[in-house]
Design a protein around this motif. Sequence first.
Motif, short mmCIF file in Angstrom:
data_model
loop_
_atom_site.label_atom_id
_atom_site.label_comp_id
_atom_site.label_asym_id
_atom_site.label_seq_id
_atom_site.Cartn_x
_atom_site.Cartn_y
_atom_site.Cartn_z
N ARG A 125 0.91 -1.19 -0.26
CA ARG A 125 -0.37 0.17 0.30
C ARG A 125 0.62 1.45 -0.10
NH1 ARG A 125 -5.09 1.17 1.25
NH2 ARG A 125 -5.88 3.51 2.26
N TRP A 126 2.13 1.04 0.98
CA TRP A 126 2.93 2.51 0.82
C TRP A 126 3.54 2.42 -0.85
CZ3 TRP A 126 5.10 -0.09 6.12
CH2 TRP A 126 4.65 0.37 6.86
N VAL A 127 3.65 1.51 -1.07
CA VAL A 127 4.64 1.94 -2.24
C VAL A 127 3.82 1.44 -3.10
CG1 VAL A 127 5.34 0.27 -4.29
CG2 VAL A 127 6.46 -0.62 -1.79
N ASN A 128 2.52 1.26 -3.26
CA ASN A 128 1.62 2.68 -4.07
C ASN A 128 1.17 3.60 -3.80
OD1 ASN A 128 -0.32 1.35 -6.83
ND2 ASN A 128 -2.20 1.98 -5.13
N LYS A 129 1.24 4.07 -2.65
CA LYS A 129 0.96 5.27 -2.96
C LYS A 129 2.01 6.44 -3.53
CE LYS A 129 0.32 8.70 1.08
NZ LYS A 129 -0.95 9.63 1.47
N TRP A 130 2.60 5.74 -2.93
CA TRP A 130 4.47 6.63 -3.15
C TRP A 130 4.18 7.00 -4.67
CZ3 TRP A 130 8.67 5.62 -6.10
CH2 TRP A 130 9.68 7.05 -6.13
N VAL A 131 4.14 5.89 -5.59
CA VAL A 131 5.41 5.23 -6.60
C VAL A 131 3.47 6.22 -7.80
CG1 VAL A 131 4.34 4.35 -9.26
CG2 VAL A 131 5.87 3.46 -7.25
N ASN A 132 3.00 6.34 -7.29
CA ASN A 132 1.64 7.19 -8.12
C ASN A 132 1.46 8.45 -7.60
OD1 ASN A 132 -1.14 5.39 -9.43
ND2 ASN A 132 -0.13 4.06 -7.60
N GLU A 133 1.50 8.57 -6.94
CA GLU A 133 1.55 10.39 -6.28
C GLU A 133 2.77 11.08 -6.31
OE1 GLU A 133 0.55 11.08 -2.33
OE2 GLU A 133 -2.21 10.02 -2.33
N HIS A 134 3.97 10.17 -6.48
CA HIS A 134 5.38 11.39 -6.71
C HIS A 134 5.38 11.19 -8.51
CE1 HIS A 134 9.22 11.98 -6.91
NE2 HIS A 134 9.46 11.17 -7.79
N TYR A 135 4.42 10.46 -9.37
CA TYR A 135 4.43 10.41 -10.73
C TYR A 135 3.33 10.98 -11.47
CZ TYR A 135 8.94 7.85 -10.58
OH TYR A 135 10.15 7.52 -10.54
N ALA A 136 2.31 11.97 -10.71
CA ALA A 136 1.51 12.48 -11.17
C ALA A 136 1.01 13.10 -10.10
CB ALA A 136 0.38 11.36 -11.00
N ASP A 137 1.08 14.53 -10.75
CA ASP A 137 0.40 15.77 -10.50
C ASP A 137 -0.82 15.90 -9.55
OD1 ASP A 137 2.89 17.78 -9.77
OD2 ASP A 137 2.48 17.27 -12.66
N ARG A 138 -2.17 14.69 -10.89
CA ARG A 138 -3.23 14.80 -9.82
C ARG A 138 -3.81 13.66 -11.08
NH1 ARG A 138 -7.83 18.55 -9.76
NH2 ARG A 138 -6.52 20.34 -9.32
N ILE A 139 -4.53 13.36 -10.89
CA ILE A 139 -5.53 11.60 -10.92
C ILE A 139 -6.65 11.97 -11.77
CG2 ILE A 139 -5.64 9.13 -10.73
CD1 ILE A 139 -2.97 9.03 -8.81
N ILE A 140 -6.75 11.53 -12.72
CA ILE A 140 -8.49 11.72 -12.68
C ILE A 140 -9.26 9.93 -13.61
CG2 ILE A 140 -10.10 12.18 -15.01
CD1 ILE A 140 -8.14 14.18 -15.87
#
Length: 376
Positions: A125-140
Amino acid sequence: MIRVLNIISDTNIGGAGRVLLNYLRYTDKSRFETWVAVPEGSALIPPLERAGARVFPVKGMADRSYHREDVKALEELIRREGPDIVHTHGSLSGRIAARRRGKKVIYTRHSVFPVSAKLRYPPGRWVNKWVNEHYADRIIAVSPAAAENLTDAGISPKRVTVILNGVAPVARSAPEVCRAVREKYGLSEGVFTAGILARMEPYKGHLHILEAAQRLKEQGRRLQILMAGTGSYEEELRGEAARRGLEDTVFFLGFQPDVAPVLSVLDVQLNASYGTEATSLALLEGMSLGLPTIASSYGGNPWIIEDGETGLIFPSRDSGALAACIARLMDQPETKQRMGRRARERFQARFTGEIFARNVERVYLDVLKGETHGTE
């Protein structure tokens, strides 16, 4: 002019590609220039070019989210062309490449999947959070169900913006065109007709539609069910329909490049999906024509179809409940007509291509201003 580089790894025209093509039809071309990076030889290239996009074929990248060679190729493309924003459609390679070049990054989640235990709990869960939030300013997220997928896997709701898909309205075909469709496939006029337009894969639920059709036929009801589309499950479905004695009830139409004639002969559209469904473009097209829907409770369907208002929702994988819903609309033509009117009204209020494009462009402007907080 704001230059937006979309990155999509699809080699065929799937849901994400159709969303992008719909956006191109309604984008504000006076403010936004749309570029698209796709795999070499992708079926998306000709329609993207016809729609006015600047297309960059990329070697590799085909039907995969991540590969280090793809990151290198995309990083070089971004360095050379210098877009203002990079908008990825499932491509982690694209997000990594864009971030390495210091670009604003938007990622669209087009599908709904069961969240695995690996992503629900640490450390995954931590890894997924970091990857997605680090590599995207916004998620649609294209539906609240897709947003829930993301947050269940650890991503902050503050990064997520829900934007429901939108499509161009479908014009009802002329009576002579409808007659030609019935003649071509051996359909009877005046018989209640339901239909599904979807790829023939197990998770789309076609088998449950066959089970419902068999129940209704055994009750002595006369109806026609149209199945338009192709896929890996097609031959098995054809064999199953024959085994159940449904040759005079279920009709396989194959791939339909123009959906309007098929939708125009339907009384109701069906969606029995139990996997990946977020905001079904096929359902939106049917709604634009004034068709009520009978849909499963899976994924984004309940956020598109108002149960009892624009259609009926049945429990996913419950063929008995699906049969009961079909029977209800067969027996209640006034209800069917009312739901069809409400479906068209709801489409015009929430699901047009113009509404979708303006919502996406609002995210672009927010991200350029440095706003990373989305709105669910």
